[in-house]
Design a protein around this motif. Structure first.
Motif, PDB file in Angstrom:
ATOM      1  N   GLY A 263      30.574  73.357  19.698  1.00  0.00           N
ATOM      2  CA  GLY A 263      29.123  73.544  19.655  1.00  0.00           C
ATOM      3  C   GLY A 263      28.354  72.255  19.529  1.00  0.00           C
ATOM      4  N   SER A 264      28.878  71.169  20.086  1.00  0.00           N
ATOM      5  CA  SER A 264      28.241  69.863  19.969  1.00  0.00           C
ATOM      6  C   SER A 264      28.173  69.177  21.319  1.00  0.00           C
ATOM      7  N   ARG A 265      27.172  68.305  21.471  1.00  0.00           N
ATOM      8  CA  ARG A 265      27.044  67.541  22.713  1.00  0.00           C
ATOM      9  C   ARG A 265      28.000  66.353  22.752  1.00  0.00           C
ATOM     10  N   ARG A 266      28.461  65.909  21.600  1.00  0.00           N
ATOM     11  CA  ARG A 266      29.369  64.751  21.552  1.00  0.00           C
ATOM     12  C   ARG A 266      30.813  65.221  21.666  1.00  0.00           C
ATOM     13  N   LEU A 267      31.548  64.646  22.624  1.00  0.00           N
ATOM     14  CA  LEU A 267      32.936  65.008  22.882  1.00  0.00           C
ATOM     15  C   LEU A 267      33.822  63.789  22.708  1.00  0.00           C
ATOM     16  N   GLU A 268      34.844  63.924  21.877  1.00  0.00           N
ATOM     17  CA  GLU A 268      35.808  62.846  21.673  1.00  0.00           C
ATOM     18  C   GLU A 268      36.862  62.911  22.777  1.00  0.00           C
ATOM     19  N   LEU A 269      37.165  61.752  23.362  1.00  0.00           N
ATOM     20  CA  LEU A 269      38.102  61.708  24.491  1.00  0.00           C
ATOM     21  C   LEU A 269      39.498  61.298  24.029  1.00  0.00           C
ATOM     22  N   GLY A 270      39.914  61.824  22.918  1.00  0.00           N
ATOM     23  CA  GLY A 270      41.219  61.466  22.389  1.00  0.00           C
ATOM     24  C   GLY A 270      42.182  62.621  22.451  1.00  0.00           C
ATOM     25  N   HIS A 271      42.557  63.107  21.292  1.00  0.00           N
ATOM     26  CA  HIS A 271      43.643  64.067  21.149  1.00  0.00           C
ATOM     27  C   HIS A 271      43.449  65.318  21.995  1.00  0.00           C
ATOM     28  N   TYR A 272      42.281  65.938  21.932  1.00  0.00           N
ATOM     29  CA  TYR A 272      42.088  67.236  22.575  1.00  0.00           C
ATOM     30  C   TYR A 272      42.100  67.124  24.093  1.00  0.00           C
ATOM     31  N   PHE A 273      41.551  66.033  24.622  1.00  0.00           N
ATOM     32  CA  PHE A 273      41.514  65.883  26.064  1.00  0.00           C
ATOM     33  C   PHE A 273      42.927  65.749  26.629  1.00  0.00           C
TER      34      PHE A 273
ATOM     35  N   HIS B  47      25.215  58.986  27.608  1.00  0.00           N
ATOM     36  CA  HIS B  47      25.577  58.079  26.521  1.00  0.00           C
ATOM     37  C   HIS B  47      27.068  58.202  26.250  1.00  0.00           C
ATOM     38  N   GLY B  48      27.730  57.089  26.012  1.00  0.00           N
ATOM     39  CA  GLY B  48      29.147  57.169  25.713  1.00  0.00           C
ATOM     40  C   GLY B  48      29.774  55.819  25.467  1.00  0.00           C
ATOM     41  N   VAL B  49      31.008  55.838  24.967  1.00  0.00           N
ATOM     42  CA  VAL B  49      31.842  54.647  24.772  1.00  0.00           C
ATOM     43  C   VAL B  49      33.167  54.938  25.445  1.00  0.00           C
ATOM     44  N   PHE B  50      33.572  54.063  26.355  1.00  0.00           N
ATOM     45  CA  PHE B  50      34.717  54.360  27.195  1.00  0.00           C
ATOM     46  C   PHE B  50      35.648  53.157  27.202  1.00  0.00           C
ATOM     47  N   TRP B  51      36.783  53.253  26.499  1.00  0.00           N
ATOM     48  CA  TRP B  51      37.773  52.185  26.446  1.00  0.00           C
ATOM     49  C   TRP B  51      38.878  52.457  27.456  1.00  0.00           C
ATOM     50  N   TRP B  52      39.338  51.367  28.063  1.00  0.00           N
ATOM     51  CA  TRP B  52      40.457  51.508  28.980  1.00  0.00           C
ATOM     52  C   TRP B  52      41.208  50.195  29.050  1.00  0.00           C
ATOM     53  N   SER B  53      42.522  50.249  28.901  1.00  0.00           N
ATOM     54  CA  SER B  53      43.348  49.047  28.932  1.00  0.00           C
ATOM     55  C   SER B  53      44.438  49.214  29.965  1.00  0.00           C
ATOM     56  N   GLU B  54      44.539  48.239  30.871  1.00  0.00           N
ATOM     57  CA  GLU B  54      45.586  48.294  31.879  1.00  0.00           C
ATOM     58  C   GLU B  54      46.954  48.000  31.276  1.00  0.00           C
ATOM     59  N   GLU B  55      46.994  47.269  30.150  1.00  0.00           N
ATOM     60  CA  GLU B  55      48.263  46.856  29.570  1.00  0.00           C
ATOM     61  C   GLU B  55      48.822  47.889  28.596  1.00  0.00           C
ATOM     62  N   LYS B  56      47.949  48.573  27.851  1.00  0.00           N
ATOM     63  CA  LYS B  56      48.394  49.533  26.847  1.00  0.00           C
ATOM     64  C   LYS B  56      47.803  50.905  27.159  1.00  0.00           C
TER      65      LYS B  56
ATOM     66  N   TRP C  21      41.083  54.932  21.445  1.00  0.00           N
ATOM     67  CA  TRP C  21      40.356  53.826  20.837  1.00  0.00           C
ATOM     68  C   TRP C  21      38.886  54.188  20.652  1.00  0.00           C
ATOM     69  N   GLY C  22      38.613  55.339  20.156  1.00  0.00           N
ATOM     70  CA  GLY C  22      37.243  55.710  19.866  1.00  0.00           C
ATOM     71  C   GLY C  22      36.405  56.038  21.078  1.00  0.00           C
ATOM     72  N   SER C  23      37.027  56.383  22.199  1.00  0.00           N
ATOM     73  CA  SER C  23      36.257  56.750  23.382  1.00  0.00           C
ATOM     74  C   SER C  23      35.590  58.101  23.172  1.00  0.00           C
ATOM     75  N   TRP C  24      34.326  58.196  23.572  1.00  0.00           N
ATOM     76  CA  TRP C  24      33.599  59.449  23.434  1.00  0.00           C
ATOM     77  C   TRP C  24      32.444  59.462  24.427  1.00  0.00           C
ATOM     78  N   ILE C  25      31.941  60.654  24.688  1.00  0.00           N
ATOM     79  CA  ILE C  25      30.747  60.803  25.519  1.00  0.00           C
ATOM     80  C   ILE C  25      29.794  61.772  24.824  1.00  0.00           C
ATOM     81  N   GLU C  26      28.534  61.678  25.166  1.00  0.00           N
ATOM     82  CA  GLU C  26      27.535  62.636  24.695  1.00  0.00           C
ATOM     83  C   GLU C  26      26.841  63.205  25.920  1.00  0.00           C
ATOM     84  N   VAL C  27      27.033  64.482  26.159  1.00  0.00           N
ATOM     85  CA  VAL C  27      26.455  65.103  27.349  1.00  0.00           C
ATOM     86  C   VAL C  27      24.954  65.270  27.151  1.00  0.00           C
ATOM     87  N   SER C  28      24.245  65.363  28.254  1.00  0.00           N
ATOM     88  CA  SER C  28      22.789  65.515  28.182  1.00  0.00           C
ATOM     89  C   SER C  28      22.424  66.894  27.636  1.00  0.00           C
TER      90      SER C  28
END
Length: 421
Positions: free
Chosen positions: A120-130, A190-199, A206-213
């Protein structure tokens, strides 16, 4: 009308038998040998959601290329997608990240809508559940660094989807007056999107998340269409298969609710889901393959093929005896009218002690049982008999309730019909 499609389909005419490529044939054989036709109600973990508008108009199957916008039309509804813009850190020039396309954006959207419903929230964490969702559907956000690896493809399509602007427009007119209603919404402003080619294994932790409109949040909360992830897992390697499952599931619900079969012309489906395929003949051939794959695991669908002749359009009929794998949630109009169809009860209730009577949610009849009833008693309504049967079962002690619902129903029907024919 010819060619009745059912789970164990053997009634297609030779002209309607689609040629299967090796990959699809293996999938078909695996489903049959593994007994994967789903007759049991889905659990809560099996249910995913998709916005209703994205069932009526679907995303592109292939990359539209470097375009300013892409669109698809279905009757009065038009879907258009504009790509997001980024700046090249080295040159300073702005460029398009591209239009989301293919299988992965469809799966990501299902996860997004399902997760919004869950929390029930606009903010979605892109970690475990995804990543849990990707694992359920047979993909991985951790593996594959090449251009065809899951991680790379997921990353690219996530960025395309999150930065895109999606628009829906409804047109209305009666010849004298004309009007339009539209909604333009950025998926994730709005969001924070981490991505590493090495790891790669830590990319989505790493705290990646988005907030839908807010517009996107309200759109997907307004009675989205539920789907069974078990069926999606079977057709997940085909955009067309995913789209057709969502459409057929919805049409089966409408046919069941109205008590009338639903007809969908091939040209309508072509416009709605696959106008990238230039030839309607080729689209029909591909669609028939995917429909058979869906029916391999979707136990409730009864579909008939109609050839175009004497002014009739060619297309498919969805029988009113069909059962959707999961009924869509009620529309606003149904809620206002009090005409609400109840979804399957998924909560597990405490089982009464031995000898007690108990309320057991009524099961759905299998299509083959309904057909057998109609052959035996063509003048009678099987669902009227089912109501009487469920009432009778309701009054039985828990230890006397039938183990085999459909067999017990047919036995009950033999007594119920006496004096009614």
């Amino acid at each position: 009308m010819i060619g009745i499609y059912k789970n164990q389909d053997k009634s297609l005419t030779e002209g309607d038998q689609p040629e299967r490529h090796k990959k699809t044939n293996k999938r078909h054989i695996k489903a049959i040998e593994g007994g994967k036709t789903y007759t049991a109600d889905p659990s809560k973990n099996d249910i995913v959601y998709l916005a209703r508008e994205l069932v009526l108009c679907t995303l592109p199957h292939s990359d539209p290329g470097d375009v300013r916008a892409w669109g698809r039309r279905n009757g009065d509804l038009t879907l258009s997608v504009k790509p997001g813009i980024k700046q090249n850190r080295k040159t300073g020039e702005y460029f398009s990240v591209g239009i989301p396309y293919g299988i992965i954006p469809r799966l990501i959207l299902m996860w997004m809508v399902t997760e919004i419903r869950r929390i029930g929230s606009r903010r979605l964490e892109l970690g475990h559940y995804f990543n849990e969702f990707l694992a359920k559907i047979g993909l991985s956000g951790y593996t594959g660094r090449g251009p065809r690896g899951d991680a790379q493809r997921v990353r690219e399509q996530m960025e395309r989807l999150f930065r895109a602007v999606i628009s829906f427009e409804y047109e209305e007119g009666n010849g004298k007056r004309y009007g339009a209603t539209w909604l333009d919404m950025q998926v994730a402003p709005h969001g924070v999107f981490w991505w590493s080619e090495e790891k790669t294994e830590k990319d989505l932790q790493w705290g990646s998340w988005i907030e839908v409109s807010e517009a996107f949040f309200q759109a997907v909360m307004a009675f989205p269409t539920p789907l069974d992830i078990r069926v999606l897992r079977h057709v997940k390697d085909s955009c067309l298969g995913i789209d057709l499952y969502a459409i057929l599931n919805r049409e089966a619900f409408r046919a069941m609710k109205d008590g009338k079969p639903r007809f969908v012309a091939w040209e309508w489906l072509h416009e709605q889901t696959g106008n990238e395929i230039a030839s309607l003949h080729n689209f029909r051939r591909n669609a028939l393959v995917q429909i058979k794959e869906i029916l391999d695991v979707h136990s409730g669908l009864i579909v008939r093929i109609q050839k175009g002749c004497k002014g009739q359009k060619s297309g498919i009929w969805i029988s009113n005896l069909s059962n959707p794998s999961i009924p869509p949630e009620p529309t606003r109009e149904q809620v206002l009218k009090g005409d609400v169809c109840t979804r399957p009860q998924l909560d597990i209730k405490q089982v009464p002690t031995f000898g007690q009577t108990a309320h057991v949610p009524a099961k759905e009849l299998k299509p083959v049982t309904v057909e057998k009833f109609c052959r035996l008693y063509p003048q009678l309504n099987p669902y009227e008999c089912k109501k009487a049967f469920d009432t009778w079962v309701e009054g039985l002690p828990i230890d006397k309730k039938p183990r085999y619902y459909d067999n017990a129903f047919l036995g009950f029907a033999g007594k119920w019909v006496v004096g009614k024919m």
